[in-house]
Design a protein around this motif. Structure first.
Motif, mmCIF file in Angstrom:
data_model
loop_
_atom_site.group_PDB
_atom_site.id
_atom_site.type_symbol
_atom_site.label_atom_id
_atom_site.label_comp_id
_atom_site.label_asym_id
_atom_site.label_seq_id
_atom_site.Cartn_x
_atom_site.Cartn_y
_atom_site.Cartn_z
ATOM 1 N N VAL A 78 -6.503 1.801 37.095
ATOM 2 C CA VAL A 78 -5.947 2.129 35.782
ATOM 3 C C VAL A 78 -4.421 2.025 35.859
ATOM 4 N N ALA A 84 -5.763 8.192 31.593
ATOM 5 C CA ALA A 84 -7.185 7.884 31.745
ATOM 6 C C ALA A 84 -8.014 9.158 31.845
ATOM 7 N N LYS A 87 -8.485 10.641 28.504
ATOM 8 C CA LYS A 87 -9.483 9.888 27.745
ATOM 9 C C LYS A 87 -10.896 10.243 28.202
ATOM 10 N N VAL A 88 -11.075 10.427 29.512
ATOM 11 C CA VAL A 88 -12.382 10.824 30.044
ATOM 12 C C VAL A 88 -12.845 12.125 29.398
ATOM 13 N N GLU A 91 -13.796 11.913 25.747
ATOM 14 C CA GLU A 91 -15.050 11.201 25.489
ATOM 15 C C GLU A 91 -16.262 11.915 26.077
ATOM 16 N N ASP A 113 -18.702 11.046 34.334
ATOM 17 C CA ASP A 113 -19.011 10.621 32.977
ATOM 18 C C ASP A 113 -19.874 11.674 32.287
ATOM 19 N N PHE A 155 -19.283 5.205 26.530
ATOM 20 C CA PHE A 155 -18.237 5.852 27.320
ATOM 21 C C PHE A 155 -17.391 4.835 28.084
ATOM 22 N N TYR A 156 -18.027 3.953 28.834
ATOM 23 C CA TYR A 156 -17.258 3.057 29.711
ATOM 24 C C TYR A 156 -16.559 1.923 28.956
ATOM 25 N N LEU A 159 -13.537 3.640 27.622
ATOM 26 C CA LEU A 159 -12.560 4.022 28.636
ATOM 27 C C LEU A 159 -11.845 2.820 29.231
ATOM 28 N N PHE A 160 -12.606 1.782 29.564
ATOM 29 C CA PHE A 160 -12.044 0.652 30.311
ATOM 30 C C PHE A 160 -11.994 -0.665 29.526
#
Length: 254
Positions: A78, A84, A87-88, A91, A113, A155-156, A159-160
């Motif tokens: 990241v 990050a 954000k985790v 979410e 997660d 989620f992923y 996030l990414f």
């Protein structure tokens, strides 16, 4: 895995937390031909980097926290670890280890997660991550095993920014057209005590030989060498201390 170097949002490193560092060094050296080098600084806590030639490819370390399982962990790159982590949590994930600086090499955090699968965030500074990917003995694929795949996609990707290539049988994660990992739905074949988790796969020249070597060195074959229709030849192994990982035949990743 089509990525040949760490990129933002992609897997950049994998490390083993183990309760017997010296035994792990012996096992993986025999299995992959690694050259382990332990950081001599007391504050490094025994952190050991495994090399192939001059390239750092993975790490082995003692267990640093009470209750930490013997397991392989996957790190994703990241640009800002603190952002990050925020954000985790926003979410629906949670933080296990808050962002911290690791000497001058980078900034690090451990998160889970929403379904409970743990992974690491790495903000690179002096150290970008693995010096080899997809070469025999190096990280080659990462796979999420989860009981909540639909939630994981939301989620992923949020996030990414991953792309999702889903078929009837398997979902693959990608960045800019380069698939680097996948996702498996944990069904009734998985005992309820097995938590959701990320599983690293290492590239090898010969899956069958690697599985045999692992057994001879005290490990266990959890999934016998199998050729995936239209995909690679793979196996899932467990080291003598209980850490699970996969292997696949180099060159099969597409």
């Amino acid at each position: 895995m089509k990525l040949d170097k760490p990129v933002t949002g992609g897997p950049c490193w994998t490390e083993l937390g183990t309760n017997d560092l010296e035994a792990a060094k012996r096992f993986y050296t025999e299995l992959f031909g690694w050259r382990p080098q332990t950081d001599p600084r007391q504050e490094a806590g025994g952190y050991t980097v495994a090399h192939l030639g001059d390239a750092a490819v993975a790490a082995l370390s003692p267990l640093y926290q009470e209750g930490q399982p013997v397991a392989w962990n996957v790190s994703f790159a990241v640009t800002d670890a603190d952002a990050a982590v925020a954000k985790v949590t926003a979410e629906g994930g949670a933080v296990l280890v808050s962002p911290m600086d690791i000497f001058d090499v980078g900034r690090f955090a451990v998160v889970v997660d929403p379904a409970g699968a743990a992974f690491q965030l790495w903000q690179p500074r002096a150290f970008a991550g693995a010096g080899l990917l997809n070469e025999p003995g190096a990280l080659g694929w990462v796979e999420l095993l989860t009981r909540a795949p639909e939630r994981a996609v939301v989620f992923y990707t949020g996030l990414f920014g991953w792309s999702v290539n889903a078929s009837e049988h398997y979902t693959q994660w990608g960045i800019d057209g380069a698939d680097f990992g996948g996702m498996v739905r944990m069904d009734e074949k998985f005992p309820p005590e097995v938590p959701p988790h990320w599983l690293p796969y290492f590239a090898v020249t010969d899956v069958d030989t690697t599985a045999a070597t692992a057994t001879e060195a005290g490990g266990t074959v959890l999934m016998e060498p199998t050729s995936v229709p239209g995909g690679p030849r793979i196996a899932v192994l467990r080291d003598p201390q209980g850490a699970v990982f996969g292997v696949y035949r180099a060159g099969d990743e597409g």
